[in-house]
Motif scaffolding. Structure first.
Motif, PDB file in Angstrom:
ATOM      1  N   HIS A 242      -9.843  43.318  86.256  1.00  8.39           N
ATOM      2  CA  HIS A 242     -10.463  42.431  85.779  1.00  8.39           C
ATOM      3  C   HIS A 242      -9.736  41.031  86.035  1.00  8.39           C
TER       4      HIS A 242
ATOM      5  N   ASP B  46      -7.403  49.006  84.561  1.00  9.16           N
ATOM      6  CA  ASP B  46      -8.621  48.183  84.348  1.00  9.16           C
ATOM      7  C   ASP B  46      -8.245  46.531  84.276  1.00  9.16           C
TER       8      ASP B  46
ATOM      9  N   VAL C  55     -15.200  43.152  87.055  1.00  9.97           N
ATOM     10  CA  VAL C  55     -14.831  44.852  86.896  1.00  9.97           C
ATOM     11  C   VAL C  55     -14.171  45.219  88.071  1.00  9.97           C
TER      12      VAL C  55
ATOM     13  N   ALA D  50     -21.698  35.810  80.548  1.00 13.34           N
ATOM     14  CA  ALA D  50     -20.882  35.307  81.425  1.00 13.34           C
ATOM     15  C   ALA D  50     -20.686  36.604  82.469  1.00 13.34           C
ATOM     16  N   TRP D  51     -20.398  36.235  83.813  1.00  8.66           N
ATOM     17  CA  TRP D  51     -20.083  37.211  84.631  1.00  8.66           C
ATOM     18  C   TRP D  51     -18.730  37.775  84.366  1.00  8.66           C
ATOM     19  N   THR D  52     -18.526  38.759  84.341  1.00  2.89           N
ATOM     20  CA  THR D  52     -17.122  39.504  83.925  1.00  2.89           C
ATOM     21  C   THR D  52     -16.559  40.457  85.002  1.00  2.89           C
TER      22      THR D  52
ATOM     23  N   PHE E 240     -12.109  52.557  83.981  1.00  3.71           N
ATOM     24  CA  PHE E 240     -13.489  51.893  83.510  1.00  3.71           C
ATOM     25  C   PHE E 240     -14.172  51.984  84.984  1.00  3.71           C
TER      26      PHE E 240
ATOM     27  N   VAL F 286     -20.227  41.834  86.453  1.00  4.20           N
ATOM     28  CA  VAL F 286     -21.591  42.089  85.766  1.00  4.20           C
ATOM     29  C   VAL F 286     -21.654  41.081  84.556  1.00  4.20           C
ATOM     30  N   PRO F 287     -22.712  40.909  83.935  1.00  6.17           N
ATOM     31  CA  PRO F 287     -22.992  40.132  82.762  1.00  6.17           C
ATOM     32  C   PRO F 287     -22.109  40.981  81.685  1.00  6.17           C
ATOM     33  N   GLN F 288     -21.741  40.233  80.694  1.00  4.03           N
ATOM     34  CA  GLN F 288     -20.894  40.659  79.791  1.00  4.03           C
ATOM     35  C   GLN F 288     -21.453  41.536  78.913  1.00  4.03           C
TER      36      GLN F 288
ATOM     37  N   ARG G 217      -7.523  37.919  88.320  1.00  6.52           N
ATOM     38  CA  ARG G 217      -7.511  37.102  89.571  1.00  6.52           C
ATOM     39  C   ARG G 217      -6.045  36.892  90.159  1.00  6.52           C
TER      40      ARG G 217
ATOM     41  N   MET H 190     -18.516  52.904  86.827  1.00  4.82           N
ATOM     42  CA  MET H 190     -19.686  52.043  87.181  1.00  4.82           C
ATOM     43  C   MET H 190     -19.406  52.255  88.824  1.00  4.82           C
TER      44      MET H 190
END
Lengths: 79, 502
Positions: free
Chosen positions: B336, B332, B313, B309-311, B34, B287-289, B338, B38
């Motif tokens: 995403h 991916d 990537v 929401a901040w998502t 993904f 990035v924004p969802q 933590r 980007m």
């Protein structure tokens, strides 16, 4: 998440068809008819609109259940 | 011997080789399906080390690189960061796998809409520069000005207390230099870029910090082309060729990258009281969802509407983890994720595929993967830190770069490129300096180097642990500056170094 972006990029499930400079408007007699307009109530578009207005510091929401975007439509202008 | 290895590769292995080669050894450049689409949010390398610039011994330098594989000539738009993204550097200073301090960077670009008078009409020019001088912060020669703001968040990155970073004059918006377009547009790029190193005041920290954001020569080194060509190394180990470590070209030698660099007093990064000198660090981009594409953009920065929401990537702490450790289907997911959720990836560390693949590829040369399962030596390096070196007093296993800030830095010229496994405890995996050759280090550690040192396993478990594997792209501290931000001036897009073929 991934779905959200793909959806968003592909989405553009707006009403389309009515704009004078749209492809739909350029269809000539005898051509295949343009795709049917989709209203703002389209489930996919509504889902994305709901996400756009979300709290930036909130948690992202799962998108697995979001409706499949319709295809063959014209994009909708953004304000 | 090297030829023997190449000739003896089983014919049935090309798929395996391709899988290996397509995933490994690019640090974190385009490492997951993904994020490969980007690039502006793609973290490529993360460094965290005690500053080795003379006079800055009490500081820690944190560097997060983004936007891989930049060609200097990549005009006319070059390589701006994403104004819709949130770039972050996180620090965990109590070993609980959760961020305690986060530095947040947001970018904006302003189109001055410079115009030329053409035939009586003012017509906007198609370039990011306008022909004026580019020699200082926000110079007249820029048509597009890229700026950024920085927040410090204490506690959870989304719900913690957030304060804005300012320079000593109170300004809270900083300029990012335009990329190194070429010698005609920017005669002294090094000097121009250096004027963008700023002193800043961090809320909650008495000691001023330093900051720089801008294009740099890519700091990573890798033999990328031969890796993609079915691991077509001529010399995969020193045992097969005494010059193996320098036997290949660094395929990133002509690439630039975008650097976010901070230098912060170590005392401001460790937990209050300073009882534990170990900190963990990693960088993320979010990035924004939601993103909707505008069918009729009416200006720059208007091609999409984004929100929500901040998502996250992109995620990067220890180098090469998402390349050589995490399986393709979870890459991916890892980006995403933590650190606090890393138990979901534990099997990739305890039962790694990379050593098995190396054994398969080079079995005819007698190469054997370690046999100690679970691979607690790798758990130590990647998930907890090494006891007595860089393991926090209390640690929740999680993947991040860990630095013992009480271990003094070594000056440029004295650093060992292989870090701890070569007796230099100020180097990787105790943090990571630009000159640490993490490709060679991790290849050797994966194949059992630590077992030969009786660190978490016994020598008998790693028959090939003493083999000095290498990709052949040499890296050491000589490739970097001796002062902040350490990474060097980017390669200019012009003039051409070599004449074109006719």
């Amino acid at each position: 998440m991934k779905t959200a972006f793909i959806l968003a990029a592909l989405l553009l499930a707006g009403c389309g068809g009515g704009g004078g400079d749209s492809l739909a408007g350029a269809v000539t007699a005898g051509s295949s008819p343009a795709a049917a307009p989709v209203t703002m109530a389209d489930a996919f578009f509504s889902s994305v609109q709901g996400l756009l207005g979300g709290n930036a510091d909130g948690e992202p929401v799962a998108v697995d259940g979001v409706a499949t975007p319709a295809e063959g439509l014209e994009p909708q202008p953004l304000n | 011997m090297a030829n023997l290895i190449q000739r003896s590769l089983p014919a049935a292995l090309p798929l395996t080789l391709a899988l290996l080669s397509s995933q490994v050894l690019a640090s974190s450049h385009r490492e997951a399906p993904f994020i490969a689409g980007m690039p502006r949010a793609d973290a490529t390398d993360f460094y965290m080390f005690r500053s080795y610039e003379p006079g800055r011994e009490k500081f820690v330098t944190l560097v997060a690189n983004y936007l891989p594989l930049q060609d200097g000539y990549g005009g006319p738009n070059y390589f701006q960061l994403d104004p819709n993204a949130l770039y972050e550097i996180h620090v965990d200073n109590n070993g609980d796998a959760k961020e305690d301090i986060t530095f947040q960077f947001r970018f904006a670009s302003t189109n001055n809409n410079d115009s030329f008078a053409v035939g009586g009409k003012k017509v906007p020019i198609p370039l990011v520069i306008n022909g004026g001088a580019i020699n200082d912060v926000n110079p007249p020669g820029l048509n597009v000005r890229e700026t950024y703001t920085v927040n410090v968040v204490r506690g959870d990155r989304r719900t913690g207390t957030r304060e804005r970073v300012a320079n000593p004059s109170g300004a809270k918006v900083f300029d990012k230099p335009v990329d190194n377009i070429g010698n005609k547009a920017i005669p002294d790029y090094a000097g121009y870029a250096a004027r963008h190193v700023v002193d800043v005041t961090l809320p909650g920290c008495d000691t001023p910090a330093r900051m720089f954001v801008g294009q740099r020569k890519d700091s990573f080194a890798v033999n990328l082309g031969e890796t993609f060509d079915l691991v077509n190394y001529k010399s995969p180990a020193v045992e097969f060729d005494a010059n193996a470590e320098r036997s290949a070209r660094d395929d990133l030698a002509d690439k630039n990258v975008t650097t976010i660099a901070l230098e912060v007093a170590a005392s401001c990064l460790v937990a209050p009281g300073g009882a534990d000198p170990v900190i963990g660090g990693w960088t993320t981009a979010s990035v924004p969802q939601a993103r909707v594409v505008n069918p009729v953009p009416f200006n720059t920065n208007n091609a999409t509407k984004e929100g929500g929401a901040w998502t996250q990537v992109s995620r990067l702490g220890m180098p090469l983890v998402n390349e050589v450790v995490i399986g393709l289907k979870d890459k991916d997911r890892f980006n995403h994720s933590r650190p606090s959720g890393d138990t979901q990836f534990l099997t990739y560390v305890t039962n790694p595929t990379l050593p098995a693949l190396v054994e398969t590829l080079f079995s005819s040369a007698g190469v054997k993967a370690p046999t100690n399962f679970p691979r607690n030596d790798l758990v130590t390096v990647f998930l907890t830190g090494v006891a007595g070196l860089n393991q926090p007093a209390k640690v929740t296993p999680s993947e991040m770069l860990r630095l013992n800030t009480s271990i003094a830095a070594l000056p440029k010229g004295s650093q060992k490129r292989l870090g701890v496994i070569d007796g230099d405890n100020a180097g990787f995996p105790n943090g990571r300096r630009p000159g640490d050759d993490v490709v060679d280090i991790e290849l050797r550690v994966a194949m059992g180097k630590l077992c030969t040192l009786n660190l978490g396993c016994a020598p008998a478990s790693a028959p090939s642990g003493a083999i000095r594997f290498t990709d052949g792209a040499f890296l050491d501290d000589s490739a970097f500056d001796s002062a902040f931000p350490y990474l060097t001036t980017p390669i200019p897009g012009s003039p051409q170094a070599v004449a074109s073929r006719r």
